[in-house]
Motif scaffolding. Structure first.
Motif, PDB file in Angstrom:
ATOM      1  N   ALA A   1      -2.222 -11.211  -3.291  1.00 52.35           N
ATOM      2  CA  ALA A   1      -1.619 -10.134  -4.071  1.00 52.35           C
ATOM      3  C   ALA A   1      -1.515  -8.853  -3.247  1.00 52.35           C
ATOM      4  N   VAL A   2      -2.526  -8.581  -2.423  1.00 48.73           N
ATOM      5  CA  VAL A   2      -2.471  -7.410  -1.539  1.00 48.73           C
ATOM      6  C   VAL A   2      -1.307  -7.540  -0.565  1.00 48.73           C
ATOM      7  N   GLN A   3      -1.169  -8.706   0.054  1.00 47.72           N
ATOM      8  CA  GLN A   3      -0.061  -8.921   0.981  1.00 47.72           C
ATOM      9  C   GLN A   3       1.280  -8.816   0.257  1.00 47.72           C
ATOM     10  N   ALA A   4       1.317  -9.266  -0.996  1.00 47.52           N
ATOM     11  CA  ALA A   4       2.565  -9.208  -1.766  1.00 47.52           C
ATOM     12  C   ALA A   4       2.997  -7.770  -2.003  1.00 47.52           C
ATOM     13  N   LEU A   5       2.054  -6.842  -2.089  1.00 46.84           N
ATOM     14  CA  LEU A   5       2.412  -5.435  -2.263  1.00 46.84           C
ATOM     15  C   LEU A   5       3.288  -4.943  -1.114  1.00 46.84           C
ATOM     16  N   GLY A   6       3.068  -5.495   0.076  1.00 45.88           N
ATOM     17  CA  GLY A   6       3.866  -5.072   1.223  1.00 45.88           C
ATOM     18  C   GLY A   6       5.333  -5.405   1.086  1.00 45.88           C
ATOM     19  N   GLY A   7       5.667  -6.412   0.295  1.00 49.60           N
ATOM     20  CA  GLY A   7       7.068  -6.782   0.112  1.00 49.60           C
ATOM     21  C   GLY A   7       7.741  -6.089  -1.051  1.00 49.60           C
ATOM     22  N   VAL A   8       6.992  -5.242  -1.780  1.00 49.21           N
ATOM     23  CA  VAL A   8       7.572  -4.507  -2.908  1.00 49.21           C
ATOM     24  C   VAL A   8       8.017  -3.143  -2.411  1.00 49.21           C
ATOM     25  N   PRO A   9       9.306  -2.828  -2.484  1.00 48.42           N
ATOM     26  CA  PRO A   9       9.762  -1.535  -1.967  1.00 48.42           C
ATOM     27  C   PRO A   9       9.379  -0.393  -2.899  1.00 48.42           C
ATOM     28  N   GLY A  10       9.369   0.814  -2.344  1.00 43.75           N
ATOM     29  CA  GLY A  10       9.181   2.002  -3.181  1.00 43.75           C
ATOM     30  C   GLY A  10       7.826   2.661  -3.010  1.00 43.75           C
ATOM     31  N   LYS A  11       7.793   3.900  -3.444  1.00 45.44           N
ATOM     32  CA  LYS A  11       6.603   4.739  -3.297  1.00 45.44           C
ATOM     33  C   LYS A  11       5.444   4.245  -4.154  1.00 45.44           C
ATOM     34  N   GLU A  12       5.776   3.627  -5.304  1.00 44.13           N
ATOM     35  CA  GLU A  12       4.686   3.161  -6.188  1.00 44.13           C
ATOM     36  C   GLU A  12       3.867   2.057  -5.546  1.00 44.13           C
ATOM     37  N   ALA A  13       4.527   1.185  -4.775  1.00 40.84           N
ATOM     38  CA  ALA A  13       3.797   0.119  -4.086  1.00 40.84           C
ATOM     39  C   ALA A  13       2.887   0.710  -3.015  1.00 40.84           C
ATOM     40  N   THR A  14       3.371   1.739  -2.318  1.00 40.18           N
ATOM     41  CA  THR A  14       2.536   2.399  -1.315  1.00 40.18           C
ATOM     42  C   THR A  14       1.334   3.070  -1.972  1.00 40.18           C
ATOM     43  N   ALA A  15       1.556   3.707  -3.119  1.00 34.59           N
ATOM     44  CA  ALA A  15       0.448   4.325  -3.853  1.00 34.59           C
ATOM     45  C   ALA A  15      -0.581   3.281  -4.258  1.00 34.59           C
ATOM     46  N   GLU A  16      -0.128   2.088  -4.610  1.00 35.63           N
ATOM     47  CA  GLU A  16      -1.047   1.014  -4.991  1.00 35.63           C
ATOM     48  C   GLU A  16      -1.863   0.566  -3.784  1.00 35.63           C
ATOM     49  N   LEU A  17      -1.232   0.483  -2.617  1.00 36.32           N
ATOM     50  CA  LEU A  17      -1.959   0.120  -1.404  1.00 36.32           C
ATOM     51  C   LEU A  17      -3.027   1.165  -1.071  1.00 36.32           C
ATOM     52  N   ILE A  18      -2.680   2.440  -1.218  1.00 33.64           N
ATOM     53  CA  ILE A  18      -3.655   3.507  -0.967  1.00 33.64           C
ATOM     54  C   ILE A  18      -4.804   3.400  -1.949  1.00 33.64           C
ATOM     55  N   ARG A  19      -4.498   3.039  -3.187  1.00 30.57           N
ATOM     56  CA  ARG A  19      -5.542   2.878  -4.203  1.00 30.57           C
ATOM     57  C   ARG A  19      -6.515   1.765  -3.799  1.00 30.57           C
ATOM     58  N   VAL A  20      -5.994   0.691  -3.222  1.00 24.48           N
ATOM     59  CA  VAL A  20      -6.860  -0.405  -2.779  1.00 24.48           C
ATOM     60  C   VAL A  20      -7.715   0.047  -1.587  1.00 24.48           C
ATOM     61  N   VAL A  21      -7.102   0.758  -0.651  1.00 23.26           N
ATOM     62  CA  VAL A  21      -7.808   1.206   0.549  1.00 23.26           C
ATOM     63  C   VAL A  21      -8.974   2.129   0.198  1.00 23.26           C
ATOM     64  N   THR A  22      -8.792   2.985  -0.803  1.00 25.77           N
ATOM     65  CA  THR A  22      -9.799   3.996  -1.124  1.00 25.77           C
ATOM     66  C   THR A  22     -10.692   3.613  -2.304  1.00 25.77           C
ATOM     67  N   ALA A  23     -10.513   2.412  -2.852  1.00 22.32           N
ATOM     68  CA  ALA A  23     -11.278   2.019  -4.041  1.00 22.32           C
ATOM     69  C   ALA A  23     -12.729   1.727  -3.684  1.00 22.32           C
ATOM     70  N   GLU A  24     -13.589   1.942  -4.640  1.00 28.06           N
ATOM     71  CA  GLU A  24     -15.000   1.638  -4.477  1.00 28.06           C
ATOM     72  C   GLU A  24     -15.299   0.274  -5.094  1.00 28.06           C
ATOM     73  N   GLY A  25     -16.085  -0.531  -4.397  1.00 29.59           N
ATOM     74  CA  GLY A  25     -16.544  -1.792  -4.952  1.00 29.59           C
ATOM     75  C   GLY A  25     -15.679  -2.989  -4.651  1.00 29.59           C
ATOM     76  N   LEU A  26     -14.498  -2.795  -4.052  1.00 28.17           N
ATOM     77  CA  LEU A  26     -13.672  -3.949  -3.697  1.00 28.17           C
ATOM     78  C   LEU A  26     -14.210  -4.594  -2.415  1.00 28.17           C
ATOM     79  N   PRO A  27     -14.041  -5.898  -2.266  1.00 27.31           N
ATOM     80  CA  PRO A  27     -14.457  -6.547  -1.013  1.00 27.31           C
ATOM     81  C   PRO A  27     -13.772  -5.916   0.191  1.00 27.31           C
ATOM     82  N   HIS A  28     -14.505  -5.821   1.285  1.00 27.92           N
ATOM     83  CA  HIS A  28     -13.962  -5.197   2.498  1.00 27.92           C
ATOM     84  C   HIS A  28     -12.706  -5.913   2.971  1.00 27.92           C
ATOM     85  N   GLN A  29     -12.647  -7.207   2.757  1.00 29.17           N
ATOM     86  CA  GLN A  29     -11.485  -7.984   3.173  1.00 29.17           C
ATOM     87  C   GLN A  29     -10.199  -7.476   2.521  1.00 29.17           C
TER      88      GLN A  29
END
Length: 333
Positions: free
Chosen positions: A126-154
């Motif tokens: 699902a994380v990799q799939a975000l890369g194929g979704v165009p637009g600023k909202e998908a980028t915001a979602e990726l940033i949310r994953v990068v900065t989230a607390e408690g998610l697996p490091h992978q």
């Protein structure tokens, strides 16, 4: 995975379907079954049929993921569906209007942040799939994953790689806002993903991030592991505006034992000073290299760097040798 252009033998994974374009690899739609695992699925050219563990029998539109029908088996208390087979040949969805499919970003977000940790591979997809979704909202979602607390490091690492690869200059404001994370002891809030955000800022050419990168470089709450990427982004984006921060970092931390095992951040700071600055920055590096309190590995690195970049005096020119010539038959010099 549901292929939009070719049949797949086992189209579901755990509780999820992904509609994938086989030409581009992009996920066009996604479906998440609430709570219960899917125990069997099959599809034809129009629909994807499934049986869930709690007895739900359903169908999705193959090309949109919209739910076409849902029926429930009458199970006795304690009974569960363990498997099913489908005869899908000739099956056509009902003529009634299908429910509107959920936006793909919403479904991907739900999968990534689902508390169930048993399907990490699906979350990574699902994380990799975000890369194929165009637009600023998908980028915001990726940033949310990068900065989230408690998610697996992978997951954070995968989202960071996708974020850097996107190289979208129009999302500079999102990167600046994310880099502005503050440390709060009382709320146990710490900056996260600063190294990834710095690399993304450099990849996108986000010069608006230079002031906040400089601030992060001088902030004691910035993790030491992120400093080398922050320095690299400052050198790449900041020009001469980055010099004060690089000078201060090098002078403050040149003898800090914290960098004894990995001085890459300080090495990059010195290299940046030489690249962006002039003679005064070169003299600063000479001072740091000779100062007794400087870490030995750092001093050695700068001594070698100064030697390699020293301007050699031009070689003396040889006097021109006059050749004899003749005008009237006599030889002259």
């Amino acid at each position: 995975l549901v292929s939009l252009d070719a049949l797949a033998l086992d189209p579901h994974s755990y509780r999820f379907f992904f509609g994938v374009n086989t030409d581009t690899g992009a996920v066009k739609w996604a479906y998440a079954q609430p709570r219960q695992n899917l125990m069997a699925s099959e599809m034809n050219d129009q629909a994807v049929l499934y049986a869930a563990q709690d007895g739900e029998l359903g169908a999705l539109a193959r090309h949109s993921g919209a739910k076409l029908l849902s029926q429930r088996l009458q199970l006795k208390p304690g009974q569960q569906v363990l498997g099913a087979t489908f005869d899908v040949q000739g099956f056509a969805p009902p003529a009634t209007a299908a429910a509107k499919p959920a936006p793909v970003l919403d479904v991907l977000h739900g999968i990534i942040f689902d508390r169930d940790s048993s399907f990490l591979s699906v979350k990574s997809f699902a994380v990799q799939a975000l890369g194929g979704v165009p637009g600023k909202e998908a980028t915001a979602e990726l940033i949310r994953v990068v900065t989230a607390e408690g998610l697996p490091h992978q997951l954070a690492r995968g989202a960071g790689d996708v974020l850097v690869q996107r190289k979208e200059p129009e999302v500079a404001d999102l990167l600046v806002a994310a880099l502005n994370q503050s440390y709060d002891f009382l709320e146990d809030r710490r900056p996260r993903g600063l190294d990834t955000l710095a690399r993304a800022a450099g990849a996108t050419g986000a010069t608006a991030a230079v002031p906040v990168l400089a601030q992060r470089l001088g902030d004691p709450s910035t993790p030491a592991a992120a400093l080398k990427d922050i320095v690299a982004a400052l050198v790449q984006l900041g020009g001469r505006e980055a010099l004060p921060s690089l000078r201060q970092t090098l002078l403050v931390y040149r003898g800090d034992p914290m960098f004894a095992s990995d001085a890459a951040a300080l090495q990059r700071a010195g290299e940046g000073l030489l690249k962006l600055g002039g003679e005064s920055e070169r003299r600063l590096l000479q001072y740091v290299a000779l100062e007794p309190h400087t870490l030995p590995a750092l001093a050695g690195h700068f001594n070698k760097l100064l030697l390699e970049t020293a301007q050699r005096p031009p070689a003396p020119s040889k006097p021109a040798i006059k050749k004899p010539f003749s005008i009237d038959g006599s030889t002259r010099l």
